[in-house]
Design a protein around this motif. Structure first.
Motif, PDB file in Angstrom:
ATOM      1  N   THR A 118      58.356  39.538  18.084  1.00 55.01           N
ATOM      2  CA  THR A 118      59.813  39.688  18.084  1.00 55.01           C
ATOM      3  C   THR A 118      60.292  40.344  19.374  1.00 55.01           C
ATOM      4  OG1 THR A 118      59.835  39.917  15.669  1.00 55.01           O
ATOM      5  CG2 THR A 118      61.789  40.655  16.854  1.00 55.01           C
ATOM      6  N   LEU A 119      59.583  41.359  19.837  1.00 56.71           N
ATOM      7  CA  LEU A 119      59.952  42.028  21.085  1.00 56.71           C
ATOM      8  C   LEU A 119      59.803  41.083  22.278  1.00 56.71           C
ATOM      9  CD1 LEU A 119      58.372  45.575  20.576  1.00 56.71           C
ATOM     10  CD2 LEU A 119      60.798  44.945  20.479  1.00 56.71           C
ATOM     11  N   ALA A 120      58.763  40.254  22.247  1.00 59.62           N
ATOM     12  CA  ALA A 120      58.568  39.274  23.319  1.00 59.62           C
ATOM     13  C   ALA A 120      59.726  38.283  23.339  1.00 59.62           C
ATOM     14  CB  ALA A 120      57.244  38.538  23.129  1.00 59.62           C
ATOM     15  N   LEU A 121      60.177  37.861  22.146  1.00 65.58           N
ATOM     16  CA  LEU A 121      61.319  36.955  22.060  1.00 65.58           C
ATOM     17  C   LEU A 121      62.573  37.611  22.628  1.00 65.58           C
ATOM     18  CD1 LEU A 121      60.934  35.352  18.491  1.00 65.58           C
ATOM     19  CD2 LEU A 121      60.538  34.251  20.701  1.00 65.58           C
ATOM     20  N   LEU A 122      62.765  38.887  22.341  1.00 64.61           N
ATOM     21  CA  LEU A 122      63.939  39.605  22.845  1.00 64.61           C
ATOM     22  C   LEU A 122      63.949  39.647  24.373  1.00 64.61           C
ATOM     23  CD1 LEU A 122      66.450  41.362  22.515  1.00 64.61           C
ATOM     24  CD2 LEU A 122      64.946  43.339  22.190  1.00 64.61           C
ATOM     25  N   VAL A 123      62.802  39.902  24.966  1.00 67.57           N
ATOM     26  CA  VAL A 123      62.700  39.941  26.427  1.00 67.57           C
ATOM     27  C   VAL A 123      63.007  38.571  27.023  1.00 67.57           C
ATOM     28  CG1 VAL A 123      61.141  40.260  28.388  1.00 67.57           C
ATOM     29  CG2 VAL A 123      61.064  41.863  26.458  1.00 67.57           C
ATOM     30  N   ILE A 124      62.399  37.522  26.455  1.00 72.13           N
ATOM     31  CA  ILE A 124      62.636  36.152  26.926  1.00 72.13           C
ATOM     32  C   ILE A 124      64.110  35.795  26.769  1.00 72.13           C
ATOM     33  CG2 ILE A 124      62.088  33.708  26.575  1.00 72.13           C
ATOM     34  CD1 ILE A 124      59.327  34.630  25.551  1.00 72.13           C
ATOM     35  N   TRP A 125      64.686  36.198  25.650  1.00 68.73           N
ATOM     36  CA  TRP A 125      66.095  35.935  25.325  1.00 68.73           C
ATOM     37  C   TRP A 125      67.003  36.509  26.404  1.00 68.73           C
ATOM     38  CZ3 TRP A 125      67.020  33.821  20.237  1.00 68.73           C
ATOM     39  CH2 TRP A 125      68.354  33.649  19.900  1.00 68.73           C
ATOM     40  N   PHE A 126      66.773  37.794  26.741  1.00 70.41           N
ATOM     41  CA  PHE A 126      67.612  38.458  27.746  1.00 70.41           C
ATOM     42  C   PHE A 126      67.431  37.827  29.122  1.00 70.41           C
ATOM     43  CE2 PHE A 126      67.886  41.666  31.149  1.00 70.41           C
ATOM     44  CZ  PHE A 126      69.264  41.865  31.124  1.00 70.41           C
ATOM     45  N   VAL A 127      66.193  37.545  29.499  1.00 73.07           N
ATOM     46  CA  VAL A 127      65.922  36.951  30.808  1.00 73.07           C
ATOM     47  C   VAL A 127      66.633  35.602  30.930  1.00 73.07           C
ATOM     48  CG1 VAL A 127      64.137  35.944  32.287  1.00 73.07           C
ATOM     49  CG2 VAL A 127      63.734  38.138  31.168  1.00 73.07           C
ATOM     50  N   SER A 128      66.611  34.806  29.861  1.00 68.36           N
ATOM     51  CA  SER A 128      67.277  33.502  29.873  1.00 68.36           C
ATOM     52  C   SER A 128      68.776  33.660  30.084  1.00 68.36           C
ATOM     53  CB  SER A 128      67.008  32.770  28.552  1.00 68.36           C
ATOM     54  OG  SER A 128      67.698  31.533  28.514  1.00 68.36           O
ATOM     55  N   ILE A 129      69.395  34.581  29.343  1.00 61.71           N
ATOM     56  CA  ILE A 129      70.831  34.807  29.482  1.00 61.71           C
ATOM     57  C   ILE A 129      71.161  35.381  30.856  1.00 61.71           C
ATOM     58  CG2 ILE A 129      72.751  36.252  28.666  1.00 61.71           C
ATOM     59  CD1 ILE A 129      71.793  35.802  25.830  1.00 61.71           C
ATOM     60  N   PHE A 130      70.334  36.296  31.338  1.00 63.74           N
ATOM     61  CA  PHE A 130      70.576  36.911  32.646  1.00 63.74           C
ATOM     62  C   PHE A 130      70.531  35.865  33.752  1.00 63.74           C
ATOM     63  CE2 PHE A 130      69.331  39.174  36.528  1.00 63.74           C
ATOM     64  CZ  PHE A 130      70.281  40.182  36.550  1.00 63.74           C
ATOM     65  N   ILE A 131      69.598  34.925  33.654  1.00 65.79           N
ATOM     66  CA  ILE A 131      69.457  33.900  34.690  1.00 65.79           C
ATOM     67  C   ILE A 131      70.568  32.855  34.603  1.00 65.79           C
ATOM     68  CG2 ILE A 131      68.036  31.975  35.521  1.00 65.79           C
ATOM     69  CD1 ILE A 131      65.575  33.648  34.782  1.00 65.79           C
ATOM     70  N   PHE A 132      70.698  32.236  33.422  1.00 64.99           N
ATOM     71  CA  PHE A 132      71.648  31.125  33.284  1.00 64.99           C
ATOM     72  C   PHE A 132      73.107  31.586  33.187  1.00 64.99           C
ATOM     73  CE2 PHE A 132      67.692  29.185  31.565  1.00 64.99           C
ATOM     74  CZ  PHE A 132      67.603  28.135  32.461  1.00 64.99           C
ATOM     75  N   SER A 133      73.363  32.615  32.374  1.00 59.35           N
ATOM     76  CA  SER A 133      74.742  33.049  32.146  1.00 59.35           C
ATOM     77  C   SER A 133      75.134  34.236  33.013  1.00 59.35           C
ATOM     78  CB  SER A 133      74.933  33.400  30.664  1.00 59.35           C
ATOM     79  OG  SER A 133      74.707  32.263  29.866  1.00 59.35           O
TER      80      SER A 133
END
Length: 205
Positions: free
Chosen positions: A172-187
């Motif tokens: 779950t923590l790994a998903l949270l990190v990936i989630w934030f990185v995706s939003i930070f890059i794209f959005s």
């Protein structure tokens, strides 16, 4: 009195702009489903091959591939909100832009159906909060705040929607990190670049 109210008053051009953003990104959101499906299709067999891994055994290969794909691509579906907020700079612009894009995506024929509307509200609200923290007066700062707030709101929603409480904590923590990185890059980064390009072209203030 006039000076206090004019900045937050929506004009016809603002409505047209948010409508255009909704249509453009709604079509893009529909297209973004292709890389998501491709990721799930390609990663499924690999994860199944690694079925002896403890996380795979606990969660399931299909769930892992779906949730990792969602986390890695979520930023793509959050892009309408921040660009609308940067272009219009008025309360409600991020939420409305994201929601309109979700409606268009659903109308075109998204595989997720009505759930697109819920996601549109969650993602739009998360972005809206980020810009609201600056009072809509510092759009660039609001953009970076929005990468955090949209991560919190959208990930929080999916935590319950996808029953993350049943997953191992490290996953779950790994998903949270990936989630934030995706939003930070794209959005975050990509939206910043797009906005600067529009400014140079004198299509944005």
């Amino acid at each position: 009195m006039t000076a206090r109210t004019t900045t937050n008053v929506w004009k016809i051009k603002d409505v047209i702009m948010v409508g255009l953003i909704g249509v453009i990104f709604g079509a893009l959101f529909f297209a973004f489903g292709l890389p998501w499906n491709a990721f799930v299709s390609m990663s499924g067999p690999i994860i199944s091959f690694l079925a002896s891994h403890s996380i795979t055994a606990a969660v399931g290969a299909s769930q892992i591939s779906q949730q990792v794909a969602t986390a890695a691509t979520i930023g793509l579906w959050v892009m309408a909100g921040p660009i609308a907020a940067l272009m219009i700079k008025k309360p409600g612009s991020a939420l409305l832009g994201e929601l309109l894009a979700a409606i268009i995506e659903m109308a075109i024929g998204s595989a997720w159906g009505v759930s697109d509307l819920i996601w549109g509200i969650m993602q739009g609200a998360g972005t809206e909060i980020g810009f609201a923290l600056t009072g809509y007066k510092k759009p660039m700062l609001g953009l970076w705040f929005s990468t955090i707030t949209s991560t919190i709101i959208s990930f929080g929603y999916n935590y319950f929607n996808a029953s993350y409480n049943k997953f191992p904590v490290n996953f779950t923590l790994a998903l949270l990190v990936i989630w934030f990185v995706s939003i930070f890059i794209f959005s975050g980064i990509i939206i910043f670049i797009i906005y600067k390009i529009l400014q140079k072209a004198k299509l944005a203030k």
